[in-house]
Design a protein around this motif. Structure first.
Motif, PDB file in Angstrom:
ATOM      1  N   GLN A  51       2.487 -61.171 -20.141  1.00  0.00           N
ATOM      2  CA  GLN A  51       3.274 -61.650 -21.280  1.00  0.00           C
ATOM      3  C   GLN A  51       3.785 -63.066 -21.009  1.00  0.00           C
ATOM      4  O   GLN A  51       4.015 -63.456 -19.861  1.00  0.00           O
ATOM      5  CB  GLN A  51       4.488 -60.728 -21.538  1.00  0.00           C
ATOM      6  CG  GLN A  51       4.152 -59.282 -21.775  1.00  0.00           C
ATOM      7  CD  GLN A  51       4.376 -58.434 -20.528  1.00  0.00           C
ATOM      8  OE1 GLN A  51       4.032 -58.858 -19.424  1.00  0.00           O
ATOM      9  NE2 GLN A  51       4.952 -57.256 -20.701  1.00  0.00           N
ATOM     10  N   GLU A  52       3.975 -63.804 -22.074  1.00  0.00           N
ATOM     11  CA  GLU A  52       4.642 -65.099 -21.950  1.00  0.00           C
ATOM     12  C   GLU A  52       6.119 -64.845 -21.698  1.00  0.00           C
ATOM     13  O   GLU A  52       6.743 -64.044 -22.393  1.00  0.00           O
ATOM     14  CB  GLU A  52       4.451 -65.921 -23.233  1.00  0.00           C
ATOM     15  CG  GLU A  52       5.148 -67.268 -23.195  1.00  0.00           C
ATOM     16  CD  GLU A  52       5.020 -68.035 -24.498  1.00  0.00           C
ATOM     17  OE1 GLU A  52       5.663 -69.105 -24.614  1.00  0.00           O
ATOM     18  OE2 GLU A  52       4.289 -67.562 -25.406  1.00  0.00           O
ATOM     19  N   ILE A  53       6.693 -65.508 -20.723  1.00  0.00           N
ATOM     20  CA  ILE A  53       8.098 -65.314 -20.371  1.00  0.00           C
ATOM     21  C   ILE A  53       8.883 -66.562 -20.738  1.00  0.00           C
ATOM     22  O   ILE A  53       8.539 -67.678 -20.321  1.00  0.00           O
ATOM     23  CB  ILE A  53       8.284 -65.035 -18.863  1.00  0.00           C
ATOM     24  CG1 ILE A  53       7.397 -63.866 -18.413  1.00  0.00           C
ATOM     25  CG2 ILE A  53       9.750 -64.765 -18.555  1.00  0.00           C
ATOM     26  CD1 ILE A  53       7.735 -62.539 -19.039  1.00  0.00           C
ATOM     27  N   ILE A  54       9.933 -66.371 -21.518  1.00  0.00           N
ATOM     28  CA  ILE A  54      10.821 -67.482 -21.880  1.00  0.00           C
ATOM     29  C   ILE A  54      12.229 -67.119 -21.423  1.00  0.00           C
ATOM     30  O   ILE A  54      12.799 -66.113 -21.858  1.00  0.00           O
ATOM     31  CB  ILE A  54      10.819 -67.739 -23.397  1.00  0.00           C
ATOM     32  CG1 ILE A  54       9.417 -68.127 -23.868  1.00  0.00           C
ATOM     33  CG2 ILE A  54      11.824 -68.835 -23.752  1.00  0.00           C
ATOM     34  CD1 ILE A  54       9.307 -68.315 -25.368  1.00  0.00           C
ATOM     35  N   VAL A  55      12.757 -67.921 -20.531  1.00  0.00           N
ATOM     36  CA  VAL A  55      14.128 -67.710 -20.066  1.00  0.00           C
ATOM     37  C   VAL A  55      15.038 -68.657 -20.838  1.00  0.00           C
ATOM     38  O   VAL A  55      14.864 -69.879 -20.787  1.00  0.00           O
ATOM     39  CB  VAL A  55      14.254 -67.951 -18.550  1.00  0.00           C
ATOM     40  CG1 VAL A  55      15.708 -67.818 -18.109  1.00  0.00           C
ATOM     41  CG2 VAL A  55      13.378 -66.962 -17.785  1.00  0.00           C
ATOM     42  N   LEU A  56      15.982 -68.088 -21.570  1.00  0.00           N
ATOM     43  CA  LEU A  56      16.900 -68.874 -22.391  1.00  0.00           C
ATOM     44  C   LEU A  56      18.261 -68.947 -21.717  1.00  0.00           C
ATOM     45  O   LEU A  56      18.855 -67.916 -21.388  1.00  0.00           O
ATOM     46  CB  LEU A  56      17.051 -68.242 -23.777  1.00  0.00           C
ATOM     47  CG  LEU A  56      15.801 -68.160 -24.647  1.00  0.00           C
ATOM     48  CD1 LEU A  56      16.147 -67.492 -25.970  1.00  0.00           C
ATOM     49  CD2 LEU A  56      15.220 -69.542 -24.897  1.00  0.00           C
ATOM     50  N   ARG A  57      18.741 -70.137 -21.502  1.00  0.00           N
ATOM     51  CA  ARG A  57      20.102 -70.311 -20.998  1.00  0.00           C
ATOM     52  C   ARG A  57      21.056 -70.249 -22.192  1.00  0.00           C
ATOM     53  O   ARG A  57      20.942 -71.019 -23.133  1.00  0.00           O
ATOM     54  CB  ARG A  57      20.244 -71.639 -20.261  1.00  0.00           C
ATOM     55  CG  ARG A  57      19.474 -71.653 -18.936  1.00  0.00           C
ATOM     56  CD  ARG A  57      19.786 -72.901 -18.137  1.00  0.00           C
ATOM     57  NE  ARG A  57      19.151 -72.843 -16.836  1.00  0.00           N
ATOM     58  CZ  ARG A  57      19.692 -72.275 -15.756  1.00  0.00           C
ATOM     59  NH1 ARG A  57      20.891 -71.732 -15.851  1.00  0.00           N
ATOM     60  NH2 ARG A  57      19.047 -72.258 -14.604  1.00  0.00           N
TER      61      ARG A  57
END
Length: 248
Positions: A64-70
């Protein structure tokens, strides 16, 4: 007839609770949605080096594409709304591209969770039928299980609140039979003094970083408290008593 298993659908957004941080407490539904998603969105505090929610679901990640949001941790309402609006726009664009997007969040998505802010902003960008919630085990449930004491019996009242307002905490002591305090480490010395004044230290217990391996701290009886460093994810339970039948 067997119930059809839920999987993440193209163009839909799922706010998924993954429990208090212990991978063993991720529900089957949460695991299936994560495994079938195209994109995993994981919140991360600006003061942290890792996403605890993402760490809790490592076993279910593949390609999966992983997006870490601050995410913002400020009480400046305008600035906070603006940031969540920006994050919602990013997520909505992914859904409009036909991606199945899952945001993983510690605990439950509707209990002191970042997903609540994101869902509110997404409501103006995506139709309601494309927004979904999957409940998760909250920290206070895990903490209660450590000590084996019921949270409620019969008509007992359970109150859940942040420990940041000591005046509100003191008022709550007379309004329920069990009081759950999130963020209990933020003002722990003052909180301990408050409990001492009310002779409640022996009725209070806490867990920090429950289910997160070596970092876990467990204190069953705060009358025996020995000073130690506690992290942000500290939950306290105060057992104030039970309602007598004559009060019902």
């Amino acid at each position: 007839m067997a119930k059809q298993r839920i999987t993440a659908q193209a163009g839909h957004f799922y706010a998924v609770g993954v429990g208090p941080g212990d991978p063993e407490l991720v529900t089957l539904q949460a695991a299936r949605l994560i495994e079938s998603a195209d994109v995993i969105v994981a919140p991360q505090s600006k003061n942290s080096q890792t996403s605890l929610a993402l760490a809790a679901v490592e076993d279910f990640l593949h390609d999966q594409e992983i997006i870490v949001l601050r995410y913002p941790m400020t009480r400046e309402n305008n600035k906070t709304r603006q940031r969540w609006g920006e994050l919602a726009t990013q997520v909505a664009e992914l859904c409009q591209q036909g991606k199945a997007v899952v945001q993983v969040t510690l605990g439950d998505p509707l209990i002191y969770a970042t997903s609540s802010y994101l869902l509110a902003a997404l409501g103006a960008l995506l139709p309601p039928e494309k927004l979904h919630l999957t409940p998760g085990i909250s920290a206070f449930q895990m903490v209660a299980s450590r000590f084996g004491q019921p949270l409620t019996l019969q008509e007992d009242r359970l109150q859940i609140m942040a420990a940041t307002d000591l005046g509100a905490v003191e008022q709550a002591l007379s309004g329920c039979e069990t009081l759950v305090l999130f963020k209990a480490a933020t003002a722990l010395p003052e909180l301990l003094e408050l409990l001492k004044r009310h002779d409640l230290l022996a009725r209070a217990s806490l867990v920090c970083a429950g289910g997160q391996g070596e970092g876990e701290r467990v204190v069953a009886d705060l009358s025996r408290w020995e000073p130690q460093e506690l992290g942000y994810m500290t939950t306290m339970i105060i057992h104030l008593g039970q309602r007598g039948w004559q009060e019902l």
